[in-house]
Write a protein that holds these residues in place. Structure first.
Motif, PDB file in Angstrom:
ATOM      1  N   THR A 304       0.827  -1.202   0.000  1.00 40.63           N
ATOM      2  CA  THR A 304       0.000   0.000   0.000  1.00 40.63           C
ATOM      3  C   THR A 304       0.863   1.254   0.000  1.00 40.63           C
ATOM      4  OG1 THR A 304      -1.679  -1.232   1.256  1.00 40.63           O
ATOM      5  CG2 THR A 304      -1.874   1.168   1.202  1.00 40.63           C
ATOM      6  N   ALA A 305       1.912   1.268   0.802  1.00 42.83           N
ATOM      7  CA  ALA A 305       2.776   2.446   0.874  1.00 42.83           C
ATOM      8  C   ALA A 305       3.482   2.720  -0.445  1.00 42.83           C
ATOM      9  CB  ALA A 305       3.806   2.264   1.997  1.00 42.83           C
ATOM     10  N   ASN A 306       3.735   1.688  -1.251  1.00 42.85           N
ATOM     11  CA  ASN A 306       4.456   1.855  -2.517  1.00 42.85           C
ATOM     12  C   ASN A 306       3.528   1.910  -3.733  1.00 42.85           C
ATOM     13  OD1 ASN A 306       7.590   1.526  -1.978  1.00 42.85           O
ATOM     14  ND2 ASN A 306       6.530   0.082  -0.625  1.00 42.85           N
ATOM     15  N   GLY A 307       2.219   2.007  -3.473  1.00 46.11           N
ATOM     16  CA  GLY A 307       1.276   2.227  -4.568  1.00 46.11           C
ATOM     17  C   GLY A 307       0.994   1.021  -5.425  1.00 46.11           C
ATOM     18  N   LEU A 308       1.105  -0.197  -4.873  1.00 47.66           N
ATOM     19  CA  LEU A 308       0.863  -1.403  -5.669  1.00 47.66           C
ATOM     20  C   LEU A 308      -0.583  -1.877  -5.618  1.00 47.66           C
ATOM     21  CD1 LEU A 308       3.991  -1.444  -5.621  1.00 47.66           C
ATOM     22  CD2 LEU A 308       3.872  -3.916  -5.298  1.00 47.66           C
ATOM     23  N   VAL A 309      -1.362  -1.397  -4.665  1.00 52.80           N
ATOM     24  CA  VAL A 309      -2.705  -1.916  -4.465  1.00 52.80           C
ATOM     25  C   VAL A 309      -3.686  -1.166  -5.369  1.00 52.80           C
ATOM     26  CG1 VAL A 309      -4.531  -2.372  -2.781  1.00 52.80           C
ATOM     27  CG2 VAL A 309      -2.121  -2.474  -2.078  1.00 52.80           C
ATOM     28  N   VAL A 310      -4.483  -1.937  -6.112  1.00 54.64           N
ATOM     29  CA  VAL A 310      -5.539  -1.387  -6.972  1.00 54.64           C
ATOM     30  C   VAL A 310      -6.821  -2.136  -6.622  1.00 54.64           C
ATOM     31  CG1 VAL A 310      -6.296  -0.953  -9.340  1.00 54.64           C
ATOM     32  CG2 VAL A 310      -3.845  -0.952  -8.798  1.00 54.64           C
ATOM     33  N   ASN A 311      -7.821  -1.403  -6.107  1.00 58.29           N
ATOM     34  CA  ASN A 311      -9.081  -2.013  -5.668  1.00 58.29           C
ATOM     35  C   ASN A 311     -10.227  -1.506  -6.534  1.00 58.29           C
ATOM     36  OD1 ASN A 311      -7.717  -3.276  -3.543  1.00 58.29           O
ATOM     37  ND2 ASN A 311      -8.191  -1.636  -2.076  1.00 58.29           N
ATOM     38  N   TYR A 312     -11.018  -2.437  -7.001  1.00 59.59           N
ATOM     39  CA  TYR A 312     -12.223  -2.075  -7.766  1.00 59.59           C
ATOM     40  C   TYR A 312     -13.385  -2.922  -7.223  1.00 59.59           C
ATOM     41  CZ  TYR A 312     -15.595  -1.647 -11.531  1.00 59.59           C
ATOM     42  OH  TYR A 312     -16.739  -1.409 -12.247  1.00 59.59           O
ATOM     43  N   PRO A 313     -14.524  -2.316  -6.984  1.00 60.88           N
ATOM     44  CA  PRO A 313     -14.894  -0.931  -7.318  1.00 60.88           C
ATOM     45  C   PRO A 313     -14.626   0.086  -6.219  1.00 60.88           C
ATOM     46  CG  PRO A 313     -16.829  -2.167  -6.674  1.00 60.88           C
ATOM     47  CD  PRO A 313     -15.692  -3.130  -6.612  1.00 60.88           C
ATOM     48  N   ASN A 314     -14.429  -0.393  -4.987  1.00 56.81           N
ATOM     49  CA  ASN A 314     -14.241   0.521  -3.868  1.00 56.81           C
ATOM     50  C   ASN A 314     -12.785   0.466  -3.432  1.00 56.81           C
ATOM     51  OD1 ASN A 314     -14.369   2.077  -1.576  1.00 56.81           O
ATOM     52  ND2 ASN A 314     -16.025   0.926  -0.586  1.00 56.81           N
ATOM     53  N   PRO A 315     -12.048   1.561  -3.484  1.00 57.52           N
ATOM     54  CA  PRO A 315     -10.637   1.535  -3.083  1.00 57.52           C
ATOM     55  C   PRO A 315     -10.430   1.132  -1.628  1.00 57.52           C
ATOM     56  CG  PRO A 315     -11.136   3.539  -4.309  1.00 57.52           C
ATOM     57  CD  PRO A 315     -12.446   2.881  -4.010  1.00 57.52           C
ATOM     58  N   ASN A 350      -8.834   3.981  -8.761  1.00 58.34           N
ATOM     59  CA  ASN A 350      -8.800   2.674  -8.093  1.00 58.34           C
ATOM     60  C   ASN A 350      -7.455   2.372  -7.462  1.00 58.34           C
ATOM     61  OD1 ASN A 350     -10.663   2.030 -10.897  1.00 58.34           O
ATOM     62  ND2 ASN A 350     -11.565   1.617  -8.894  1.00 58.34           N
ATOM     63  N   ILE A 351      -6.445   3.195  -7.706  1.00 60.46           N
ATOM     64  CA  ILE A 351      -5.144   3.009  -7.060  1.00 60.46           C
ATOM     65  C   ILE A 351      -5.222   3.562  -5.641  1.00 60.46           C
ATOM     66  CG2 ILE A 351      -2.684   3.546  -7.154  1.00 60.46           C
ATOM     67  CD1 ILE A 351      -2.961   3.887 -10.159  1.00 60.46           C
ATOM     68  N   VAL A 352      -4.870   2.743  -4.672  1.00 62.38           N
ATOM     69  CA  VAL A 352      -4.915   3.168  -3.272  1.00 62.38           C
ATOM     70  C   VAL A 352      -3.652   3.971  -2.976  1.00 62.38           C
ATOM     71  CG1 VAL A 352      -5.013   2.408  -0.869  1.00 62.38           C
ATOM     72  CG2 VAL A 352      -6.275   1.141  -2.644  1.00 62.38           C
TER      73      VAL A 352
END
Length: 377
Positions: A304-315, A350-352
């Motif tokens: 999460t800290a390095n921007g790897l998490v992508v959540n769809y439809p709710n971040p 969608n990127i957390v």
């Protein structure tokens, strides 16, 4: 009366006739010899009919019947320069040299035929037809081709237009970037099947293409991975690079579907990413933080800290134990390549990202800590 032999009146006549014949034969042989001598000693074997018809006209070389001269040629003296030296420039067409008119004299005026005068040009000798063709071909082969600057082509081909990925699909931009680089491919029916699950063997193959891993030197002989399995080399490289691990009893379970949390843990482990802030503070952005397995909390925080998490439809919904789809794997692989500097980042809701979640939807660190204690997370 004395008998005398009969007179031979024809003898004198035969003698005179034989003398005439002798003179005629002598004249004929003399004439033939003169002609042969003239033809052999002359520089041109052709008759100069122009000189015979018009002594005052300019002599020119006559052409024998059925003889084709593609280029004007001239005789070369024995002491002339050899023809085996290539000129510094391609040979040009040389015209017939102008020759002066023959002066009229008593011999010509009396009707005697003079041999044609051979004019030796002062310029360099013209090569023969065969040597000229060979010379031109050699010069053509030695000439350097003209190189024109071509328009610079794009290194990256256009993305594949999959028939089941519409323009408004949430993961379209991630899929386009990876498909244009050959990291992800579609199926023979021009479909991508973005919602299809990904198993562990397929994920290893995607990792191999995305990160260009070095071939593994020490491969693990998994009992459930045959030596001729299509993904054996990809699995070996994923294991040696630290992305994936096996299961007990030397099994890999290549046909087992991979979950979202396992994808993120594999990327963080292979890239050796760390979280710079508090783990609990980072994980507080997820409403389903309690569903994160204990072994994966630190890895998910780093992801999460390095921007790897992508959540769809709710971040804010991580859904860590949900089976990862092809579109979700494409989005997370894309973000990992952005982290490594291989790709440019794209904007997507969608990127957390830390600090991008609304405060009223995020629990406070104290509330999150209480939740962790109550759930054992």
């Amino acid at each position: 009366m004395t008998n005398r032999p009969p007179s031979e009146p024809e003898s004198s006549q035969r003698t005179a006739l034989g003398f005439d014949e002798f003179i005629a034969i002598l004249v004929a042989f003399t004439t033939i010899g003169a002609i042969l001598f003239w033809s052999l000693s002359g520089r041109d074997s052709s008759w100069n009919l122009n000189g015979l018809l018009s002594p005052s006209s300019t002599p020119s070389r006559s052409v024998q019947p059925n003889q084709v001269l593609p280029f004007p040629t001239s005789k070369v003296e024995p002491n002339a320069a050899p023809n085996n030296v290539l000129p510094s420039s391609p040979p040009e067409a040389v015209g017939e040299p102008n020759t002066p008119a023959l002066p009229t004299n008593s011999a010509t005026s009396s009707g005697a035929v003079l041999p044609s005068v051979q004019v030796i040009p002062t310029q360099s000798p013209q090569p023969s037809v065969s040597s000229s063709a060979g010379l031109e071909s050699s010069i053509t082969s030695l000439a350097l081709p003209l190189v024109t600057p071509a328009k610079q082509k794009s290194i990256i081909p256009p993305p594949i237009a999959f028939n089941d990925v519409p323009n408004n699909f949430w993961g379209r931009r991630f899929i386009d970037v990876l498909s244009s680089r050959g990291i992800l491919k579609g199926f023979p029916d021009y479909s991508f099947r973005p919602n299809q699950p990904v198993n562990r063997a397929e994920f290893a193959a995607i990792l191999q293409k995305a990160f260009e891993q070095e071939p593994s030197k020490t491969a693990i002989a998994f009992q459930d991975v045959p030596a001729k399995f299509w993904a054996t080399s990809a699995i070996d490289q994923a294991i040696s690079a630290g992305f994936l691990k096996g299961y007990p009893k030397k099994t890999f379970k290549p046909q087992q579907n991979i979950t979202r949390v396992q994808v993120l843990v594999a990327l963080v482990s292979g890239l050796n990413l760390k979280a710079s802030t508090s783990q609990n503070q980072i994980l507080s952005v997820y409403k389903d933080v309690k569903d994160i397995p204990t072994y994966a909390t630190s890895k998910i925080a780093a992801a999460t800290a390095n921007g790897l998490v992508v959540n769809y439809p709710n971040p804010q919904i991580l859904a860590p134990n949900k089976v990862a789809t092809r579109a979700e794997v494409a989005a997370m692989i894309h973000q990992a390549l952005v982290k490594r500097g291989k790709l440019q980042g794209i904007s997507s809701q969608n990127i957390v990202r830390l600090g991008s979640v609304s405060p009223k939807l995020s629990p406070t660190p104290k509330q999150n800590l209480k939740g962790n204690l109550s759930t054992g997370g």
